[in-house]
Design an enzyme around this catalytic site. Structure first.
Site, PDB file in Angstrom:
ATOM      1  N   CYS A 113       0.811  -1.227   0.000  1.00 36.71           N
ATOM      2  CA  CYS A 113       0.000   0.000   0.000  1.00 36.71           C
ATOM      3  C   CYS A 113       0.841   1.272   0.000  1.00 36.71           C
ATOM      4  O   CYS A 113       0.308   2.365  -0.207  1.00 36.71           O
ATOM      5  CB  CYS A 113      -0.963  -0.003   1.178  1.00 36.71           C
ATOM      6  N   HIS A 252      -2.891   7.066   3.479  1.00 32.72           N
ATOM      7  CA  HIS A 252      -3.439   5.778   3.029  1.00 32.72           C
ATOM      8  C   HIS A 252      -4.724   5.506   3.813  1.00 32.72           C
ATOM      9  O   HIS A 252      -4.789   5.736   5.018  1.00 32.72           O
ATOM     10  CB  HIS A 252      -2.407   4.670   3.287  1.00 32.72           C
ATOM     11  N   ASN A 282     -10.399  -0.003   1.696  1.00 32.43           N
ATOM     12  CA  ASN A 282      -8.948  -0.040   1.462  1.00 32.43           C
ATOM     13  C   ASN A 282      -8.702  -0.633   0.071  1.00 32.43           C
ATOM     14  O   ASN A 282      -8.939  -1.818  -0.148  1.00 32.43           O
ATOM     15  CB  ASN A 282      -8.283  -0.890   2.548  1.00 32.43           C
TER      16      ASN A 282
HETATM   17  O1  UT7 Z   1      -3.501  -1.540   3.918  1.00 31.54           O
HETATM   18  C1  UT7 Z   1      -2.961  -2.057   5.087  1.00 31.54           C
HETATM   19  C2  UT7 Z   1      -3.624  -3.294   5.555  1.00 31.54           C
HETATM   20  N1  UT7 Z   1      -4.650  -3.298   6.487  1.00 31.54           N
HETATM   21  C3  UT7 Z   1      -4.850  -2.551   7.586  1.00 31.54           C
HETATM   22  O2  UT7 Z   1      -4.276  -1.541   7.780  1.00 31.54           O
HETATM   23  C4  UT7 Z   1      -5.837  -2.994   8.611  1.00 31.54           C
HETATM   24  C5  UT7 Z   1      -5.290  -2.858   9.989  1.00 31.54           C
HETATM   25  N2  UT7 Z   1      -6.192  -3.405  10.990  1.00 31.54           N
HETATM   26  C6  UT7 Z   1      -7.470  -3.012  11.205  1.00 31.54           C
HETATM   27  O3  UT7 Z   1      -7.965  -2.150  10.505  1.00 31.54           O
HETATM   28  C7  UT7 Z   1      -8.234  -3.634  12.361  1.00 31.54           C
HETATM   29  O4  UT7 Z   1      -7.363  -4.440  13.121  1.00 31.54           O
HETATM   30  C8  UT7 Z   1      -9.480  -4.458  11.925  1.00 31.54           C
HETATM   31  C9  UT7 Z   1     -10.534  -3.545  11.336  1.00 31.54           C
HETATM   32  C10 UT7 Z   1      -9.068  -5.506  10.897  1.00 31.54           C
HETATM   33  C11 UT7 Z   1     -10.094  -5.161  13.126  1.00 31.54           C
HETATM   34  O5  UT7 Z   1     -10.415  -4.206  14.128  1.00 31.54           O
HETATM   35  P1  UT7 Z   1      -9.958  -4.462  15.645  1.00 31.54           P
HETATM   36  O6  UT7 Z   1     -10.461  -3.347  16.433  1.00 31.54           O
HETATM   37  O7  UT7 Z   1      -8.476  -4.703  15.622  1.00 31.54           O
HETATM   38  O8  UT7 Z   1     -10.772  -5.749  16.008  1.00 31.54           O
HETATM   39  P2  UT7 Z   1     -10.236  -7.162  16.576  1.00 31.54           P
HETATM   40  O9  UT7 Z   1      -9.500  -7.899  15.494  1.00 31.54           O
HETATM   41  O10 UT7 Z   1      -9.559  -6.943  17.875  1.00 31.54           O
HETATM   42  O11 UT7 Z   1     -11.586  -7.899  16.825  1.00 31.54           O
HETATM   43  C12 UT7 Z   1     -12.526  -7.467  17.846  1.00 31.54           C
HETATM   44  C13 UT7 Z   1     -13.734  -8.345  17.793  1.00 31.54           C
HETATM   45  C14 UT7 Z   1     -13.413  -9.844  17.739  1.00 31.54           C
HETATM   46  O12 UT7 Z   1     -14.413 -10.535  18.477  1.00 31.54           O
HETATM   47  P3  UT7 Z   1     -14.119 -11.026  19.976  1.00 31.54           P
HETATM   48  O13 UT7 Z   1     -12.928 -11.944  19.876  1.00 31.54           O
HETATM   49  O14 UT7 Z   1     -13.830  -9.782  20.758  1.00 31.54           O
HETATM   50  O15 UT7 Z   1     -15.377 -11.709  20.352  1.00 31.54           O
HETATM   51  C15 UT7 Z   1     -13.574 -10.189  16.285  1.00 31.54           C
HETATM   52  O16 UT7 Z   1     -13.899 -11.533  16.069  1.00 31.54           O
HETATM   53  O17 UT7 Z   1     -14.476  -8.063  16.604  1.00 31.54           O
HETATM   54  C16 UT7 Z   1     -14.725  -9.300  15.908  1.00 31.54           C
HETATM   55  N3  UT7 Z   1     -14.799  -8.999  14.488  1.00 31.54           N
HETATM   56  C17 UT7 Z   1     -15.945  -8.643  13.884  1.00 31.54           C
HETATM   57  N4  UT7 Z   1     -17.187  -8.479  14.344  1.00 31.54           N
HETATM   58  C18 UT7 Z   1     -18.123  -8.097  13.473  1.00 31.54           C
HETATM   59  C19 UT7 Z   1     -13.793  -9.003  13.572  1.00 31.54           C
HETATM   60  N5  UT7 Z   1     -14.279  -8.657  12.382  1.00 31.54           N
HETATM   61  C20 UT7 Z   1     -15.600  -8.423  12.540  1.00 31.54           C
HETATM   62  C21 UT7 Z   1     -16.633  -8.024  11.667  1.00 31.54           C
HETATM   63  N6  UT7 Z   1     -17.862  -7.862  12.183  1.00 31.54           N
HETATM   64  N7  UT7 Z   1     -16.423  -7.770  10.347  1.00 31.54           N
END
Ligand code: UT7
Length: 325
Positions: A113, A252, A282
């Site tokens: 990216c 980005h 993204n």
């Molecule tokens: O271009 C560069 C590449 N990408 C990035 O820059 C992305 C970088 N990362 C992020 O944007 C974030 O880490 C995410 C958006 C991917 C995830 O957000 P987060 O605040 O880090 O969430 P998490 O992974 O800590 O997950 C929190 C909870 C989990 O449930 P539990 O374990 O707390 O019960 C996940 O299973 O949210 C759950 N979860 C969802 N729930 C509903 C993960 N994805 C989803 C979803 N809908 N789509």
């Protein structure tokens, strides 16, 4: 020595839209979670028979027209992608053929990216040394073709788009300063496999496809905030400028929360940035040229304004540059 300046911009967004209601219908997610955690409302998706070179050509043609040059005037085509049509030939050679840039050397590169900003920096090197006059930089990806639509943690994030810029040699100010770098110790944080038969990696993917994108979201997020803010700050410092001198920062667009935390670390407010994440999600390296093109074409920035372009990506990589329009 001449300066290197962006004189034309173009972008292309595929027609098909997956909104959050559609995402709710295919995985266990909801509009409230996606909006609060990412800022994304919609993402555009390439047609089944629409590939990186197809969308790259459309963005490139707009940028060349905008620059007021002919395809024959282009000396070098640099194309940033992580979703190429082929391992070989490069997408850049296909695009060269389709747009008629018969005098150009054409090649792809992978800085994920960060790719568009890295392309601007590479073009600056070729132009300011007098090697080339006109360089076409394209950032194009069809991430949705490498997305696991059973993995709710990644599939809500990605969309497809292409962005392009023409840079030329001029006496006017153009690229003022830059900063870029990599932290390869984070290479496992965001992966998509080519030949490598890594069973541990393949098991992480619900759909079991090697080329599907897998990501350790929190680790990438932590890297992103610091990398984008610090790289932007270093580029400004090299230019002897502060954010007060800058009309717009184009970050980005991976996640609204990443951008929000990064700008707090930079010490600037939201009125100094452009956000397109809600509309497109993204789209990899094309996020920055697509947003920048929108800022220029809607009159949000004008000739003479100074702008910071800053990105981060898989690798892990980061890059920032200060430019004058
Ligand atoms: O271009 C560069 C590449 N990408 C990035 O820059 C992305 C970088 N990362 C992020 O944007 C974030 O880490 C995410 C958006 C991917 C995830 O957000 P987060 O605040 O880090 O969430 P998490 O992974 O800590 O997950 C929190 C909870 C989990 O449930 P539990 O374990 O707390 O019960 C996940 O299973 O949210 C759950 N979860 C969802 N729930 C509903 C993960 N994805 C989803 C979803 N809908 N789509």
């Amino acid at each position: 020595m001449a300066n290197a300046k962006i004189i034309g911009l173009g972008s292309y967004i595929p027609e098909k839209v997956y909104d959050n209601a559609y995402m709710e219908s295919i995985v266990d997610t909801n509009d409230e979670w996606i909006t609060r955690r990412t800022g994304i409302k919609e993402r555009h998706v390439s047609a089944d028979d629409e590939y990186t070179t197809d969308i790259a050509v459309k963005a490139a043609e707009e940028a060349i027209k905008d620059a007021g040059i002919s395809p024959e005037d282009i000396d070098l085509i640099l194309l940033a992608t992580v979703t190429p049509d082929y391992f070989t030939p490069s997408c850049a050679c296909v695009v060269q053929d389709k747009i008629g840039a018969v005098n150009a050397m054409a090649m792809d590169y992978n800085a994920a990216c960060s790719g568009f900003v890295v392309g601007v920096i590479m073009a600056d090197q070729f132009i300011t040394t007098g090697t080339y006059k006109n360089v076409l930089i394209i950032a194009a990806d069809v991430l949705t073709k490498a997305t696991d639509y059973k993995d709710r943690a990644t599939c809500v994030l990605f969309g497809d788009a292409a962005g392009a810029a023409v840079m030329t040699a001029t006496d006017e100010p153009g690229v003022i300063s830059f900063d870029m770098g990599s932290d390869g110790s984070g290479h496992n944080a965001l992966t998509s496999l080519a030949f490598r038969n890594d069973s541990e990696e393949i098991e992480k993917r619900i759909d079991g496809r090697k080329e599907t994108i897998w990501m350790a979201g929190q680790a990438v997020m932590k890297f992103a905030v610091k990398a984008m803010a610090d790289s932007s700050n270093r580029a400004l410092e090299k230019a002897g400028l502060t954010y007060d001198d800058i009309a717009l920062v184009v970050p980005h667009q991976a996640n609204y929360r990443i951008v929000d935390s990064a700008i707090k670390r930079m010490g600037i407010s939201e009125d100094k940035i452009i956000l397109t994440i809600d509309k497109y999600g993204n789209t990899s390296a094309s996020c920055i040229p697509v947003a920048f093109n929108e800022a220029v074409k809607t009159g949000r920035v004008k000739k003479g304004d100074k702008v910071v372009l800053v990105g981060f990506g898989s690798g892990l990589t980061y890059a920032a540059c200060v430019i004058q329009l």
